[in-house]
Design a protein around this motif. Sequence first.
Motif, PDB file in Angstrom:
ATOM      1  N   THR A  85      66.260  67.215   9.592  1.00  0.00           N
ATOM      2  CA  THR A  85      65.774  66.617  10.832  1.00  0.00           C
ATOM      3  C   THR A  85      64.276  66.789  11.025  1.00  0.00           C
ATOM      4  OG1 THR A  85      66.236  68.653  12.052  1.00  0.00           O
ATOM      5  CG2 THR A  85      67.985  66.992  11.985  1.00  0.00           C
ATOM      6  N   SER A  86      63.592  67.397  10.072  1.00  0.00           N
ATOM      7  CA  SER A  86      62.164  67.589  10.255  1.00  0.00           C
ATOM      8  C   SER A  86      61.453  67.618   8.908  1.00  0.00           C
ATOM      9  CB  SER A  86      61.879  68.898  11.008  1.00  0.00           C
ATOM     10  OG  SER A  86      62.179  70.001  10.173  1.00  0.00           O
ATOM     11  N   ARG A  87      60.149  67.416   8.972  1.00  0.00           N
ATOM     12  CA  ARG A  87      59.294  67.444   7.774  1.00  0.00           C
ATOM     13  C   ARG A  87      59.291  68.839   7.148  1.00  0.00           C
ATOM     14  NH1 ARG A  87      54.965  63.500   7.754  1.00  0.00           N
ATOM     15  NH2 ARG A  87      53.591  63.749   5.951  1.00  0.00           N
ATOM     16  N   ALA A  88      59.380  69.850   7.978  1.00  0.00           N
ATOM     17  CA  ALA A  88      59.318  71.228   7.487  1.00  0.00           C
ATOM     18  C   ALA A  88      60.480  71.559   6.547  1.00  0.00           C
ATOM     19  CB  ALA A  88      59.306  72.201   8.665  1.00  0.00           C
TER      20      ALA A  88
ATOM     21  N   ALA B  80      74.866  63.275  -1.898  1.00  0.00           N
ATOM     22  CA  ALA B  80      74.587  61.880  -2.286  1.00  0.00           C
ATOM     23  C   ALA B  80      73.342  61.425  -1.553  1.00  0.00           C
ATOM     24  CB  ALA B  80      75.778  60.993  -1.955  1.00  0.00           C
ATOM     25  N   HIS B  81      72.199  61.818  -2.061  1.00  0.00           N
ATOM     26  CA  HIS B  81      70.951  61.565  -1.329  1.00  0.00           C
ATOM     27  C   HIS B  81      70.605  60.091  -1.277  1.00  0.00           C
ATOM     28  CE1 HIS B  81      68.492  60.833  -4.936  1.00  0.00           C
ATOM     29  NE2 HIS B  81      69.349  61.644  -5.514  1.00  0.00           N
ATOM     30  N   GLY B  82      70.809  59.327  -2.333  1.00  0.00           N
ATOM     31  CA  GLY B  82      70.555  57.879  -2.338  1.00  0.00           C
ATOM     32  C   GLY B  82      69.110  57.491  -2.147  1.00  0.00           C
ATOM     33  N   LEU B  83      68.149  58.346  -2.571  1.00  0.00           N
ATOM     34  CA  LEU B  83      66.740  58.022  -2.401  1.00  0.00           C
ATOM     35  C   LEU B  83      66.280  57.082  -3.511  1.00  0.00           C
ATOM     36  CD1 LEU B  83      65.086  61.458  -1.536  1.00  0.00           C
ATOM     37  CD2 LEU B  83      66.008  59.751   0.016  1.00  0.00           C
ATOM     38  N   THR B  84      65.428  56.125  -3.130  1.00  0.00           N
ATOM     39  CA  THR B  84      64.774  55.302  -4.141  1.00  0.00           C
ATOM     40  C   THR B  84      63.669  56.123  -4.795  1.00  0.00           C
ATOM     41  OG1 THR B  84      63.097  54.434  -2.653  1.00  0.00           O
ATOM     42  CG2 THR B  84      65.202  53.249  -2.737  1.00  0.00           C
ATOM     43  N   ALA B  85      63.134  55.595  -5.914  1.00  0.00           N
ATOM     44  CA  ALA B  85      62.074  56.326  -6.615  1.00  0.00           C
ATOM     45  C   ALA B  85      60.858  56.511  -5.711  1.00  0.00           C
ATOM     46  CB  ALA B  85      61.698  55.569  -7.888  1.00  0.00           C
TER      47      ALA B  85
ATOM     48  N   SER C 130      74.529  59.232  12.157  1.00  0.00           N
ATOM     49  CA  SER C 130      75.282  58.189  11.436  1.00  0.00           C
ATOM     50  C   SER C 130      74.545  56.863  11.387  1.00  0.00           C
ATOM     51  CB  SER C 130      76.655  57.989  12.089  1.00  0.00           C
ATOM     52  OG  SER C 130      76.522  57.386  13.374  1.00  0.00           O
ATOM     53  N   ILE C 131      73.676  56.610  12.366  1.00  0.00           N
ATOM     54  CA  ILE C 131      72.971  55.319  12.383  1.00  0.00           C
ATOM     55  C   ILE C 131      71.516  55.447  11.948  1.00  0.00           C
ATOM     56  CG2 ILE C 131      74.482  54.341  14.158  1.00  0.00           C
ATOM     57  CD1 ILE C 131      72.400  54.950  16.248  1.00  0.00           C
ATOM     58  N   GLY C 132      71.043  56.676  11.712  1.00  0.00           N
ATOM     59  CA  GLY C 132      69.666  56.851  11.245  1.00  0.00           C
ATOM     60  C   GLY C 132      68.645  57.000  12.349  1.00  0.00           C
ATOM     61  N   ALA C 133      69.077  57.375  13.559  1.00  0.00           N
ATOM     62  CA  ALA C 133      68.147  57.600  14.666  1.00  0.00           C
ATOM     63  C   ALA C 133      67.620  59.028  14.570  1.00  0.00           C
ATOM     64  CB  ALA C 133      68.844  57.356  16.005  1.00  0.00           C
ATOM     65  N   THR C 134      66.757  59.274  13.602  1.00  0.00           N
ATOM     66  CA  THR C 134      66.382  60.635  13.226  1.00  0.00           C
ATOM     67  C   THR C 134      65.718  61.403  14.356  1.00  0.00           C
ATOM     68  OG1 THR C 134      66.019  59.749  11.009  1.00  0.00           O
ATOM     69  CG2 THR C 134      65.211  61.966  11.447  1.00  0.00           C
ATOM     70  N   ALA C 135      64.776  60.775  15.050  1.00  0.00           N
ATOM     71  CA  ALA C 135      64.073  61.491  16.115  1.00  0.00           C
ATOM     72  C   ALA C 135      65.034  61.870  17.236  1.00  0.00           C
ATOM     73  CB  ALA C 135      62.936  60.644  16.663  1.00  0.00           C
ATOM     74  N   TRP C 136      65.942  60.988  17.573  1.00  0.00           N
ATOM     75  CA  TRP C 136      66.928  61.290  18.611  1.00  0.00           C
ATOM     76  C   TRP C 136      67.900  62.374  18.126  1.00  0.00           C
ATOM     77  CZ3 TRP C 136      66.612  59.258  23.470  1.00  0.00           C
ATOM     78  CH2 TRP C 136      65.743  58.176  23.636  1.00  0.00           C
TER      79      TRP C 136
ATOM     80  N   ARG D 238      63.753  57.173   6.932  1.00  0.00           N
ATOM     81  CA  ARG D 238      64.957  56.849   6.161  1.00  0.00           C
ATOM     82  C   ARG D 238      65.379  58.041   5.294  1.00  0.00           C
ATOM     83  NH1 ARG D 238      62.019  52.378   6.819  1.00  0.00           N
ATOM     84  NH2 ARG D 238      63.024  50.385   7.195  1.00  0.00           N
ATOM     85  N   ILE D 239      64.391  58.831   4.873  1.00  0.00           N
ATOM     86  CA  ILE D 239      64.655  59.955   3.971  1.00  0.00           C
ATOM     87  C   ILE D 239      65.390  61.090   4.699  1.00  0.00           C
ATOM     88  CG2 ILE D 239      63.487  61.844   2.739  1.00  0.00           C
ATOM     89  CD1 ILE D 239      61.303  59.718   2.003  1.00  0.00           C
ATOM     90  N   PHE D 240      64.984  61.400   5.925  1.00  0.00           N
ATOM     91  CA  PHE D 240      65.549  62.553   6.635  1.00  0.00           C
ATOM     92  C   PHE D 240      67.077  62.522   6.707  1.00  0.00           C
ATOM     93  CE2 PHE D 240      61.463  63.480   9.292  1.00  0.00           C
ATOM     94  CZ  PHE D 240      60.840  63.925   8.132  1.00  0.00           C
ATOM     95  N   PRO D 241      67.678  61.403   7.210  1.00  0.00           N
ATOM     96  CA  PRO D 241      69.143  61.423   7.274  1.00  0.00           C
ATOM     97  C   PRO D 241      69.800  61.459   5.899  1.00  0.00           C
ATOM     98  CG  PRO D 241      68.288  59.266   7.921  1.00  0.00           C
ATOM     99  CD  PRO D 241      67.130  60.194   7.840  1.00  0.00           C
ATOM    100  N   LYS D 242      69.153  60.870   4.883  1.00  0.00           N
ATOM    101  CA  LYS D 242      69.737  60.895   3.537  1.00  0.00           C
ATOM    102  C   LYS D 242      69.754  62.310   2.963  1.00  0.00           C
ATOM    103  CE  LYS D 242      68.652  56.126   2.198  1.00  0.00           C
ATOM    104  NZ  LYS D 242      67.903  55.249   1.253  1.00  0.00           N
TER     105      LYS D 242
END
Length: 878
Positions: free
Chosen positions: A860-863, A812-817, A784-790, A852-856
Motif C-alpha cells: 500500500t505504499s512506496r516504502a 502472482a505479481h503480473g508486472l510488465t517489464a 480488489s478494484i485497484g483503488a490503492t490510495a483509498w 497499478r503496481i501496488f495492488p499487484k
Amino acid sequence: MDIIGRATELAALRRTIDRAPGALPNVVLHGDPGVGKSVLLQAGIAYAREQGMRVVGGSGFESEAQLAFAGLHQLFAPVMDYLDRVEPFHRDTLLRVLGMRDGPPPDRLAISVASLAVLAAVAEDGPVLIAVEDAHWVDHPTREVMMFILLRLQPYHLRAIFARRPLTATERVTPGVHMLEVGPLDDEAAGRLLDLLHPALPPSVRERVLAEAAGNPLAITELPQTSVSVELLPSGASLRTRLETGFAGRLLELAPRIRTTLLVAALDGDRLQHRAELSPYELLEAERAGLVTRDSTPSGLRFRHPLVRSAIIKTASPEETREAHAVLAEQHQADPELRMWHLAAATVEPDEQVAAEIEKAARAVSLRGGSGLAVKALQRAAELTPDPAARAARLELAAELAGESGQLDLAQTLLDEARRHLDDPGRALAVRAQILLLRDGDLDAARRLLRGTPGAGPLVRVMAASYAQDPEAWAEVTDVVAGCDDEHVRLLHDVFLGTGTAERVRTALDTLPGDAPPGRVAALCRAATWMDLLPDYRERIRALTEGESGHGAVTHAASGHWLAAHDHFLAGQWEAAENAANAGLDLCVRHDLELLAHDLRCSLGWIAAARGDADSAREYSRTVEQWAAPRGSALHLSLAARNLALAAMAHGDYETAYAHWTSISPPGVIPPYVAFAPWAVFELVESAVRTGRTAEARAHAAAAAGLAERAPRLRLHVMAAQALVAPEEEAVPLFKAALALPRTERWPFDHARVRLALGELQRRRLQPGEARPELRRAADLFASIGATAWQQRAEQELRASGVAVAQRPNAAHGLTAQQLEVARLAASGLSNKEIGERLFLSSRTVSAHLYRIFPKLGITSRAALRDALEGLAGNGVN
C-alpha cells in the motif's frame, strides 16, 4: 549545411539542378511530415544559388488552396517585367488569369502555354530553378499548369524541385515526373542526429527516443522536449498527432496576444501583414518555444514546420478561429476572392449579405477558369443562405459549374441536396449543427445556427444544452421540445433536467427495434447512465462498439466506448474501463471528434482520480479545461472538477476537494441544469464535514433529499450524505440502512467509500470492535478494484483501531517489464520525475504505473516496494 543521412537525396537534387546526363530536369520530393523534405528543398535552393541560378516558385498554403491561380501569382510576381518579352496573346492571357485585366476566362491550355513562354523568357537571361514547397496545398488550377510545365522543361534552361506530402494509394504518377520518396533515416544516421541535437541523453532515454521517432528527423528533434500532454494520447496515435500535440503544449504556455497573432498568421499562410504584429520580445518568446524562425519576409516570421501551423489552428477554439478569419476578411478588402474564403469561415449563422458576397466572388472565380473552386464557394454560400429557395438556387448553380468542370458525380449530389433543402430545410441545418458540435465542440455556433428555424434539430439542441449547462439555453430548448413530436427527444430533455424516470427510459430502450439507428441507441443509452440502467443494456453497447467501429457510424462507436467505460468503472472493472476509454479516444483522435474525445478524457481522468493517481487526474483535467473553457462546455468543466476533487479526497486533502465540489454545485443548491450536481452530493457533504463547514453540509444534504428516488445509486449517495450530518446516535443506523439497500455491491467503489465512512465514524466514537469489520471490508473492496490510495486510508484506519494489517500475498505479481523497472527505480529512492527522465516517461505515466503496481504486489505504499521486490527475487523473478 551538413545534412545527416541524406547523401542519396542530395545527389539526386544536384543532378537535377546541374542537368546531368540522364537526369530528368524535375524532381518531386514526397514523404511523411517531419521527414526532412523542406530541409532538402532549401538545400537544393542554396546549391542552385551557389551556381548563379535565379530561383522562382513559392509555397502552397492551406489558406490559399481554394484561391484560383494563387500559386501562379506567387510564381510570376518576381518576374512580371518579363511579360513584355512574350507575344501579346500570351501576355494578355496571363494578365486576365491573374486578375489584372478584364476579359473572358482563358482556356487552360492557353494559360499553360503562356506560363511556359514567360519562364522560357526568364531562362534566356540565365538558368532558372522553379522550387515549390508544400505543393499539395497549391490551388488545383495552378497545379494543372505546373504539371504542364514540368513535362516541358527540357528545351529550356529550366529545372524544378517540388516538395509535397506522401503519395496516396490512389494517386497516379505522370510519366516524365521524377518522384523521389524521402524515407526515414537509417539507424546509424538517426543515432548521429540525436547525439548531435541532444548529446546528454541517458542511454535508456536515447533508445526510447530512437524507437519512438522511427527515423523521422523532426521527431528526433522534438520528442525529447515534448509536453507531457502527449502522454494522454492513445497508444496508437500517429507520429503526426504526437508532434502536433507537443507543439500545441508549447503554444499554450505563450501569452494570449502572441497566440492570437500566431493564429492569424497561420490562417493567412505564414504572413503577419496585419496590425497586431509581434514585438521583438514577443517574437523571441515564440522563437524560444520552438514554434517560429526568423527569415527575410516582411513580418520576420516563419513557422518552423507546417505541423506548427496546423497545431496552432487545432488548438484555437472555434470562436477564436472565426474572429481571426473576420480580421483577415477585413484586411483583404482589396482581394475579393481571398476575402470570400475568410468571410465564409468567419460566419456561422445564415446571412444573405455574406452569402451574396461569396456568390459574387465565386462567379468571378468561374469566369477566370476556376469553376472547380467556385463550386466549393457556392456550396458555402448555400449553407449561409437563409431562404430555402435561394439556397437551392445556389446549389443548382454549383451543380452546373461542377458539371462544366467534369465533376459529374458531385453535380448530381448537389442537385439532390438542392431538392432536400426545398423539401426539408430544417434537417439540413440540423446535420450541419451536429457536425459543428461533434467535430469542434462549437456549442454556441450549433445553437445560433438552429435558432432561426424553431423546429430544426431538437435532438442536437438538447445535446448542446446538456454540455452548455446554461439555464437560458435550457429554457430556449424547453420551448422547442414542447412542440416536438419525437418522444425520445422529450425523454432525453427530461432526463437531463432531472424530471425523467427510470421507467420511461427502460420502456424506450425495451421497445426500440433491434435495427434502430445507432444514433438513437447511443442517445437513449446516455440517458440510461443517469438512471443506473446501463448494466441491463450491455448488448446494445456492445453492438455500438463492434458494429460501428469499422466502416460504420464511428461517432456512435466512440459513444459506445464511452458508455462501456462508464459501466465498467461503476462495476469496479477499472482495467476494462481504461481499455474502453482508450479505444474510444483512439477513434476520436483519428476522426477529429473533439467533443467525444474530451468526454473520454474525462472518463480516463475519473479512473486515475479514483485510483489516487493525482498527477494523471490533473493532466487530464488540464487538457479538458483548456479545450472546454473557451467553448463554454460547462459539463466538461464539471467533470474535470469532479476528477480533481476525487483525487484530492483520495489523499485526504478535503479543503481542495471542497473547492472543486462547490464549483460544480454551490452548497445547499443542486441546479437541475448541471448534469453532475446530483452525483456530487455525498462527496460535497463529506468534504464540508471534514473541513468544519457543518451548516453547509446540512444545507446540501437537505437540498438533496428529493433526489433519492431518481436512481438506486443516487439513493445510496443521498442516504450516506444524510448520515454524515445526522446526530451521532442516528448516523450509524442511517449508514447501515444505506448499505442495506438492494444490490449496492454492484457499485464496489461507492459501496466501499460509504463503508469506510461508517467505519471511520465508529472508530471516532471509540467503538473499534464495530469499526473493524467495516474497515476490513472497505479495504478489501478497494484492493480488489485497484483503488490503492483509498485502500491505504482504510488500512490506516484499521491500524488505528488496533488491527495489525498484514502484507497482501504477491505470488502472482503480473508486472510488465516496464512496471518492474519502474518499481525497482522507485524502491531505490528515485522520485517520479527522476524515474521519468531515466525511462523517457512523463511523471504522470510513472505515477500511473505505481498505482497499478501496488495492488499487484500486495502493498500500500512506496516504502514497502523494496521488501516486495526482494520477495519476488526469492521466488525467481528477476
